[in-house]
Design a protein around this motif. Structure first.
Motif, short mmCIF file in Angstrom:
data_model
loop_
_atom_site.label_atom_id
_atom_site.label_comp_id
_atom_site.label_asym_id
_atom_site.label_seq_id
_atom_site.Cartn_x
_atom_site.Cartn_y
_atom_site.Cartn_z
N LYS A 190 0.91 -1.09 0.15
CA LYS A 190 0.35 0.06 -0.02
C LYS A 190 1.02 1.38 0.10
CE LYS A 190 -3.30 2.27 2.94
NZ LYS A 190 -4.53 2.14 3.81
N PHE A 191 2.02 0.64 0.64
CA PHE A 191 2.70 2.39 0.93
C PHE A 191 3.36 2.55 -0.60
CE2 PHE A 191 7.27 3.01 1.99
CZ PHE A 191 6.47 5.00 2.36
N MET A 192 4.24 1.33 -1.04
CA MET A 192 5.12 2.01 -2.09
C MET A 192 4.25 1.84 -3.51
SD MET A 192 7.94 1.64 -1.28
CE MET A 192 9.14 1.25 -2.83
N ASN A 193 2.95 1.78 -3.49
CA ASN A 193 1.92 1.77 -4.46
C ASN A 193 1.12 3.62 -4.37
OD1 ASN A 193 1.81 0.50 -6.25
ND2 ASN A 193 0.62 -1.41 -4.70
N ARG A 194 1.11 4.27 -3.04
CA ARG A 194 1.26 5.66 -2.88
C ARG A 194 2.14 6.12 -3.18
NH1 ARG A 194 -1.34 7.47 2.40
NH2 ARG A 194 -1.53 9.57 0.93
#
Length: 130
Positions: free
Chosen positions: A34-38
């Motif tokens: 989730k973090f990396m996709n953001r």
């Protein structure tokens, strides 16, 4: 923000999660995708990549493969900045990356939104300097 950065600075984001077992990444590790996709979808990075342990021999090889002294900024999320500077110094120097182009962010003990905000603020500062 996206258009401004593309014209002024190349920014690459690398994340080290310290094998995924470090208690300091207890909040972030289960939410790392989730973090990396953001990061890659909401911020103007050329790419975002994760490595399980940049200070290990294969992490050093990974850094040497991706680092280029082309003026790009390398934001590395992981442990304490002084540790990153010490552990990555040789790879950065050997690949011609100026000291000011490596931005070490301590993202331990943060939730996704906190870590994202820290990365976003860092990118805004880079844009302001260029």
């Amino acid at each position: 923000m996206q258009g401004e950065v593309e014209k002024k600075a190349k920014i690459k984001f690398l994340m080290c999660i310290c094998t995924g077992e470090c208690p300091g990444f207890g909040e972030l590790t289960p939410n790392i995708w989730k973090f990396m996709n953001r990061i890659r979808m909401e911020l103007p990075v050329e790419y975002a990549a994760i490595h399980p342990q940049l200070c290990a021999p294969d992490g050093d090889k990974f850094l040497r493969d991706v680092l280029h002294g082309d003026g790009s900024y390398y934001i590395i999320g992981g442990c304490a900045p002084f540790m990153q500077e010490k552990m990555f110094r040789d790879a950065l120097k050997d690949k011609g990356v100026a000291k000011e182009k490596h931005i070490a962010l301590d993202l331990r003990n943060m939730k996704v939104d906190e870590a994202f905000k820290k990365v976003e603020e860092t990118m805004k500062r880079i844009v302001g300097e260029n």
